[in-house]
Design a protein around this motif. Sequence first.
Motif, PDB file in Angstrom:
ATOM      1  N   VAL A  22      23.391  22.465  35.995  1.00 23.18           N
ATOM      2  CA  VAL A  22      22.771  23.709  36.427  1.00 23.18           C
ATOM      3  C   VAL A  22      23.847  24.571  37.065  1.00 23.18           C
ATOM      4  CG1 VAL A  22      20.532  22.633  36.787  1.00 23.18           C
ATOM      5  CG2 VAL A  22      22.112  22.806  38.712  1.00 23.18           C
ATOM      6  N   GLY A  23      23.730  25.861  36.905  1.00 21.48           N
ATOM      7  CA  GLY A  23      24.732  26.764  37.452  1.00 21.48           C
ATOM      8  C   GLY A  23      24.129  28.077  37.890  1.00 21.48           C
ATOM      9  N   SER A  24      24.821  28.744  38.792  1.00 15.12           N
ATOM     10  CA  SER A  24      24.374  30.051  39.270  1.00 15.12           C
ATOM     11  C   SER A  24      25.576  30.873  39.693  1.00 15.12           C
ATOM     12  CB  SER A  24      23.416  29.893  40.451  1.00 15.12           C
ATOM     13  OG  SER A  24      22.970  31.161  40.913  1.00 15.12           O
ATOM     14  N   VAL A  25      25.424  32.178  39.545  1.00 16.12           N
ATOM     15  CA  VAL A  25      26.462  33.124  39.946  1.00 16.12           C
ATOM     16  C   VAL A  25      25.823  34.164  40.849  1.00 16.12           C
ATOM     17  CG1 VAL A  25      28.153  34.816  39.172  1.00 16.12           C
ATOM     18  CG2 VAL A  25      27.719  32.784  37.794  1.00 16.12           C
ATOM     19  N   CYS A  26      26.413  34.362  42.020  1.00 24.44           N
ATOM     20  CA  CYS A  26      25.912  35.356  42.969  1.00 24.44           C
ATOM     21  C   CYS A  26      26.901  36.507  43.040  1.00 24.44           C
ATOM     22  CB  CYS A  26      25.732  34.716  44.345  1.00 24.44           C
ATOM     23  SG  CYS A  26      25.145  35.868  45.614  1.00 24.44           S
ATOM     24  N   ARG A  27      26.383  37.741  42.871  1.00 20.81           N
ATOM     25  CA  ARG A  27      27.238  38.927  42.908  1.00 20.81           C
ATOM     26  C   ARG A  27      26.585  40.037  43.715  1.00 20.81           C
ATOM     27  NH1 ARG A  27      28.593  39.402  36.535  1.00 20.81           N
ATOM     28  NH2 ARG A  27      26.679  38.163  36.392  1.00 20.81           N
ATOM     29  N   ASP A  28      27.417  40.990  44.127  1.00 19.80           N
ATOM     30  CA  ASP A  28      26.914  42.134  44.882  1.00 19.80           C
ATOM     31  C   ASP A  28      26.786  43.358  43.977  1.00 19.80           C
ATOM     32  OD1 ASP A  28      29.477  43.130  44.494  1.00 19.80           O
ATOM     33  OD2 ASP A  28      30.067  42.989  46.606  1.00 19.80           O
TER      34      ASP A  28
ATOM     35  N   GLU B 251      20.656  25.233  48.732  1.00 17.57           N
ATOM     36  CA  GLU B 251      21.737  24.395  49.235  1.00 17.57           C
ATOM     37  C   GLU B 251      23.034  25.173  49.443  1.00 17.57           C
ATOM     38  OE1 GLU B 251      22.289  21.151  46.586  1.00 17.57           O
ATOM     39  OE2 GLU B 251      20.162  20.645  46.462  1.00 17.57           O
ATOM     40  N   VAL B 252      23.189  26.262  48.740  1.00 17.91           N
ATOM     41  CA  VAL B 252      24.472  26.978  48.765  1.00 17.91           C
ATOM     42  C   VAL B 252      24.408  28.314  49.495  1.00 17.91           C
ATOM     43  CG1 VAL B 252      25.188  25.877  46.622  1.00 17.91           C
ATOM     44  CG2 VAL B 252      24.046  28.101  46.536  1.00 17.91           C
ATOM     45  N   LEU B 253      23.228  28.716  49.915  1.00 18.21           N
ATOM     46  CA  LEU B 253      23.072  30.004  50.591  1.00 18.21           C
ATOM     47  C   LEU B 253      23.872  30.014  51.896  1.00 18.21           C
ATOM     48  CD1 LEU B 253      21.321  32.502  49.767  1.00 18.21           C
ATOM     49  CD2 LEU B 253      19.762  31.815  51.580  1.00 18.21           C
ATOM     50  N   LYS B 254      24.691  31.046  52.079  1.00 18.42           N
ATOM     51  CA  LYS B 254      25.521  31.172  53.268  1.00 18.42           C
ATOM     52  C   LYS B 254      24.819  32.033  54.323  1.00 18.42           C
ATOM     53  CE  LYS B 254      28.759  29.099  50.940  1.00 18.42           C
ATOM     54  NZ  LYS B 254      29.139  27.687  51.224  1.00 18.42           N
ATOM     55  N   ASP B 255      25.154  31.782  55.591  1.00 19.75           N
ATOM     56  CA  ASP B 255      24.533  32.536  56.679  1.00 19.75           C
ATOM     57  C   ASP B 255      24.763  34.037  56.529  1.00 19.75           C
ATOM     58  OD1 ASP B 255      23.556  30.247  57.825  1.00 19.75           O
ATOM     59  OD2 ASP B 255      25.188  30.038  59.275  1.00 19.75           O
ATOM     60  N   TRP B 256      25.967  34.425  56.075  1.00 20.73           N
ATOM     61  CA  TRP B 256      26.269  35.846  55.959  1.00 20.73           C
ATOM     62  C   TRP B 256      25.453  36.515  54.861  1.00 20.73           C
ATOM     63  CZ3 TRP B 256      28.043  37.084  51.171  1.00 20.73           C
ATOM     64  CH2 TRP B 256      28.704  36.092  50.441  1.00 20.73           C
TER      65      TRP B 256
ATOM     66  N   ILE C  87      28.266  20.334  33.254  1.00 20.35           N
ATOM     67  CA  ILE C  87      28.093  19.054  32.565  1.00 20.35           C
ATOM     68  C   ILE C  87      29.300  18.156  32.816  1.00 20.35           C
ATOM     69  CG2 ILE C  87      27.911  17.977  30.286  1.00 20.35           C
ATOM     70  CD1 ILE C  87      26.284  20.356  29.373  1.00 20.35           C
ATOM     71  N   LEU C  88      30.473  18.775  33.004  1.00 17.06           N
ATOM     72  CA  LEU C  88      31.701  18.019  33.229  1.00 17.06           C
ATOM     73  C   LEU C  88      31.948  17.710  34.696  1.00 17.06           C
ATOM     74  CD1 LEU C  88      34.031  19.964  30.761  1.00 17.06           C
ATOM     75  CD2 LEU C  88      32.792  17.825  30.341  1.00 17.06           C
ATOM     76  N   SER C  89      31.625  18.650  35.580  1.00 16.81           N
ATOM     77  CA  SER C  89      31.876  18.424  37.000  1.00 16.81           C
ATOM     78  C   SER C  89      31.083  19.405  37.854  1.00 16.81           C
ATOM     79  CB  SER C  89      33.374  18.579  37.318  1.00 16.81           C
ATOM     80  OG  SER C  89      33.801  19.903  37.038  1.00 16.81           O
ATOM     81  N   SER C  90      30.894  19.036  39.122  1.00 14.13           N
ATOM     82  CA  SER C  90      30.198  19.896  40.081  1.00 14.13           C
ATOM     83  C   SER C  90      31.221  20.557  40.999  1.00 14.13           C
ATOM     84  CB  SER C  90      29.226  19.077  40.929  1.00 14.13           C
ATOM     85  OG  SER C  90      28.251  18.453  40.139  1.00 14.13           O
ATOM     86  N   PHE C  91      31.047  21.842  41.264  1.00 14.87           N
ATOM     87  CA  PHE C  91      31.954  22.519  42.191  1.00 14.87           C
ATOM     88  C   PHE C  91      31.407  23.875  42.582  1.00 14.87           C
ATOM     89  CE2 PHE C  91      33.504  22.791  37.815  1.00 14.87           C
ATOM     90  CZ  PHE C  91      33.498  24.144  37.568  1.00 14.87           C
ATOM     91  N   ASN C  92      31.985  24.435  43.638  1.00 14.51           N
ATOM     92  CA  ASN C  92      31.657  25.781  44.115  1.00 14.51           C
ATOM     93  C   ASN C  92      32.893  26.651  44.011  1.00 14.51           C
ATOM     94  OD1 ASN C  92      29.204  24.719  44.843  1.00 14.51           O
ATOM     95  ND2 ASN C  92      29.465  24.974  47.029  1.00 14.51           N
TER      96      ASN C  92
END
Length: 208
Positions: A71-77, A108-113, A177-182
């Motif tokens: 699973v993946g997600s991209v956050c942009r402004d 899980e990935v939401l930042k305070d800012w 599918i290959l690896s997990s990372f941020n």
Amino acid sequence: MVFGKSGKSPLFIATKEIGIASSSVFYNHQNSGRLVFNQQDLLDKSWHPPPPDSIKFNVDASLLCSYKGGVGSVCRDHRGRLLLAFERSCVHWDIAHLELLAIKTINEVLKDWMLEYNGIIIEGDSIKIIKLIHEKIKDGMEGMEDLSFTKNFNNVICNWVNRDSNKLADLCANYAILSSFNWEDVTLNKIPPNFLDLLKDESISCML
């Protein structure tokens, strides 16, 4: 689907109307047993930025016949700048489960800012899951505690988009599918060039 508190900016209202229009394509035709996407295709042939007071998460999932998935997600402004991209590797047999997990993982990935933004937009290309989220919203989020993070924003849009509007999230899901990372810094040399190239192209397009 849009829900939240008061205090909407004119630009956010305009984005809201697009979200409602695109969602209505699905709801207007579900009872007839057919789905018509012509209107959606006109609205979303490419990724669109959120309003200046909001952030946008695009989510997607990928699953191989071996049951290896990601699973993946991209956050942009509103300028198309990358704020966060994440991937999670997993093993499962149901792609719908993974599409929903992609949305839940935002918690899980939401930042305070990020909570300083007025609104959050969540987009995915699974009609089944977006419909489920809409139904859960109407039911008061019963059984969807993993989406409680949305209560931190005054405005929330959960919208279906076609794959042309979800390319970066699709890339992330396949990488996962290959690896997990941020990824939070585009200068990191571990980010694949094709991801950076597409990010650049979409960022330029949204400023034209």
